[in-house]
Write an enzyme that holds these catalytic residues in place. Structure first.
Site, PDB file in Angstrom:
ATOM      1  N   ASP A 104       7.309 -24.900   0.694  1.00  0.00           N
ATOM      2  CA  ASP A 104       8.169 -24.498   1.803  1.00  0.00           C
ATOM      3  C   ASP A 104       7.926 -23.027   2.084  1.00  0.00           C
ATOM      4  O   ASP A 104       6.863 -22.507   1.779  1.00  0.00           O
ATOM      5  CB  ASP A 104       9.639 -24.793   1.464  1.00  0.00           C
ATOM      6  CG  ASP A 104      10.465 -25.133   2.707  1.00  0.00           C
ATOM      7  OD1 ASP A 104      10.318 -24.426   3.717  1.00  0.00           O
ATOM      8  OD2 ASP A 104      11.255 -26.081   2.659  1.00  0.00           O
ATOM      9  N   HIS A 127       4.845 -22.245   3.706  1.00  0.00           N
ATOM     10  CA  HIS A 127       5.033 -22.111   5.148  1.00  0.00           C
ATOM     11  C   HIS A 127       4.991 -20.667   5.604  1.00  0.00           C
ATOM     12  O   HIS A 127       5.273 -20.392   6.760  1.00  0.00           O
ATOM     13  CB  HIS A 127       6.363 -22.730   5.579  1.00  0.00           C
ATOM     14  CG  HIS A 127       6.418 -24.211   5.366  1.00  0.00           C
ATOM     15  ND1 HIS A 127       7.560 -24.939   5.585  1.00  0.00           N
ATOM     16  CD2 HIS A 127       5.494 -25.109   4.945  1.00  0.00           C
ATOM     17  CE1 HIS A 127       7.340 -26.218   5.308  1.00  0.00           C
ATOM     18  NE2 HIS A 127       6.084 -26.341   4.912  1.00  0.00           N
TER      19      HIS A 127
END
Length: 189
Positions: A104, A127
């Site tokens: 993430d 991310h």
């Protein structure tokens, strides 16, 4: 007075069984954040490692004067909701010399964050660094005065976000992207 973590070892969130459950499609427990600090003042985190988080590795909420350096965060590249560092409703946050790889955001910045300096960050997979979750509530504090400097992104996937964002600086940024667009800045005036 404040809160200090100095070379205090490794936090192992033991997230592998939860990740396996999520991949199986079964009904799974929610999971837990590895370290959350609420309402901290003069927080100093130096030399801490967080591995295998079930959810966020380190979260700061309503904190003032945070200094984080030489922190390592590692979670599986396909583990959802495992933000490495999450900061919201906090001010005067300095993050230096971090290595983060997860599934993430390496660093996520939420509503009410101001005066945040990030430098010498190695991020990936993940991310990237995100300013996110803004505009969920009608009346919500924005994000301002955020600087990202001398940071390397490797194999990141990035998304879009943005409401009430100002004074954001990117300087000396290098890396690769897992998508066709390495950096996507959308400016709305």
């Amino acid at each position: 007075m404040g809160l200090a973590f100095h070379y205090c070892g490794i936090i192992d969130g033991q997230g592998t069984p939860l990740l396996n459950c999520k991949h199986s499609g079964k009904s799974c427990p929610i999971g837990a954040w590895s370290l959350q600090i609420n309402d901290g003042k003069n927080v100093n985190i130096n030399g801490l490692s967080s591995i295998n988080s079930q959810l966020f590795s380190i979260a700061m909420n309503r904190c003032q004067n945070v200094h984080m350096t030489r922190v390592n965060v590692l979670a599986a590249g396909d583990s959802p909701n495992t933000d490495g560092i999450h900061v919201q409703q906090s001010s005067d946050v300095t993050i230096l010399n971090l290595n983060i790889g997860n599934g993430d955001d390496c660093i996520s910045i939420g509503p009410g964050t101001s005066n945040m300096w990030m430098e010498s960050i190695t991020c990936g997979p993940g991310h990237g660094i995100s300013i996110e979750s803004l505009g969920i509530k009608a009346e919500e504090d924005g994000v301002h005065n955020v600087t990202v400097k001398s940071t390397t992104f490797t194999g990141i996937q990035n998304g879009d976000s943005g409401v009430k964002v100002s004074e954001v600086t990117f300087e000396d940024i290098k890396g690769t992207s897992a998508t066709k667009i390495a950096i996507n800045l959308i400016v709305v005036q």
